[in-house]
Design an enzyme around this catalytic site. Sequence first.
Site, PDB file in Angstrom:
ATOM      1  N   SER A 116       0.944  -1.066  -0.048  1.00  0.00           N
ATOM      2  CA  SER A 116      -0.027  -0.145   0.608  1.00  0.00           C
ATOM      3  C   SER A 116       0.723   1.013   0.077  1.00  0.00           C
ATOM      4  O   SER A 116       2.015   0.948   0.672  1.00  0.00           O
ATOM      5  CB  SER A 116      -0.527   0.027   1.451  1.00  0.00           C
ATOM      6  OG  SER A 116      -1.626   0.850   1.416  1.00  0.00           O
ATOM      7  N   TYR A 140      -1.342   0.399  10.189  1.00  0.00           N
ATOM      8  CA  TYR A 140      -1.884  -0.348   8.787  1.00  0.00           C
ATOM      9  C   TYR A 140      -0.616  -0.500   7.884  1.00  0.00           C
ATOM     10  O   TYR A 140      -0.055  -1.376   7.860  1.00  0.00           O
ATOM     11  CB  TYR A 140      -3.271   0.444   8.505  1.00  0.00           C
ATOM     12  CG  TYR A 140      -3.481  -0.017   6.628  1.00  0.00           C
ATOM     13  CD1 TYR A 140      -3.940  -1.748   6.351  1.00  0.00           C
ATOM     14  CD2 TYR A 140      -3.308   0.427   5.830  1.00  0.00           C
ATOM     15  CE1 TYR A 140      -3.790  -1.866   5.252  1.00  0.00           C
ATOM     16  CE2 TYR A 140      -3.211   0.062   4.581  1.00  0.00           C
ATOM     17  CZ  TYR A 140      -3.601  -1.249   4.190  1.00  0.00           C
ATOM     18  OH  TYR A 140      -3.725  -1.848   2.651  1.00  0.00           O
ATOM     19  N   LYS A 144       2.350  -3.892   6.407  1.00  0.00           N
ATOM     20  CA  LYS A 144       2.337  -3.399   5.067  1.00  0.00           C
ATOM     21  C   LYS A 144       4.053  -3.830   4.923  1.00  0.00           C
ATOM     22  O   LYS A 144       4.639  -4.731   3.848  1.00  0.00           O
ATOM     23  CB  LYS A 144       1.811  -3.107   4.416  1.00  0.00           C
ATOM     24  CG  LYS A 144       0.319  -2.972   3.771  1.00  0.00           C
ATOM     25  CD  LYS A 144      -0.089  -4.499   3.185  1.00  0.00           C
ATOM     26  CE  LYS A 144      -1.143  -4.825   3.241  1.00  0.00           C
ATOM     27  NZ  LYS A 144      -1.577  -6.004   2.726  1.00  0.00           N
TER      28      LYS A 144
END
Length: 324
Positions: A116, A140, A144
Amino acid sequence: MRVLLIGGAGYIGAHCALAFLDRGYRVGIFDNFSTGSMDNIPSGCEVYTGDINNVDQLNPVLSLGWDGVVHLAALKAAGVSMTEPEIFARNNISGSLNIICGCSEHAIKHIILSSSAAVYGEPKYLPIDEQHPTNPENYYGYTKLSIEGHLDWFDRLKGLTYASLRYFNAAGYDLQGRMQGVERDPANLIPVVMETAAGIRSELQIFGNDYDTADGTGIRDYVHVTDLAAGHVLALEYLVETQTSITVNLGSQSGLSVLEILDKSREVSGKSIPARISDRRLGDPAKLVASSAKARELLGWEAQYSDLDTIIASTWEIYKGFVK
Ligand code: UDP
């Protein structure tokens, strides 16, 4: 060639399934169906129901002999990751380690990760290329980045080659109308605009109109999901051919504001789409735009469908079926 899409029943995964099928691959889908849907899965896929946190469910599927694995099984609500990091740690980090270890143990040679733009955090310059410092603003994004780090070690130690695809804002729907499932309770701009157009919600909140942008609203790089899906096929072919890992952005290299999305959606749907300005959302940068030069150079990837008209028209095609 056989490819296993883990998390393949979701929005991006199901579009990837179409792209791999179109290219003549045999496609398996492993999903726990927590957010994905059986309706999304194109016919011709082998379906395995299971959870990445249950190695007794995961490993037997990984042992079936795959040329590559695409890992799309992740939680993605950045806001929730800041208040409930435990579930992100368990799903996104522990679950990914199960996949990586399982691939290594079952001699799967190639893995593609849904990464991302959130790994970059607040941009220091635009467009953002892959050399841009990584400094995630939310947990988040950190999950990643952490998975990318583990993949790098498994490449060095075990020769598991990977393609980390750093998505910008995925949008749009299959242009042949083969995908009908919509996300439940979405938080991203375009599905929220579409739900408002369809009368499922009463209004759109525009998170701030005092940003340093031409119309004051936030600018993002929207990339059509069919373009994203094509990137996965090209990435797997690159890995097979070169046996070399890569990290690349997948973005359209152009920015669209919230108001541009809203205006186009009003025009395409013919609906008024009530909207009001509200406070900025915490952690939202003014502008995010990708450089996609590396994907073009290494993969020969070009965004073909990521223009505003195609993104909005292909999305409304689906949402108009839900008009109340
Ligand atoms: N946005 C908005 N209202 C919404 C959802 C999003 O104004 O209900 C704005 C958000 O502030 C950002 C852009 O739309 O400028 C894209 O947000 P989204 O959540 O889709 O993606 P993000 O870039 O945050 O991952």
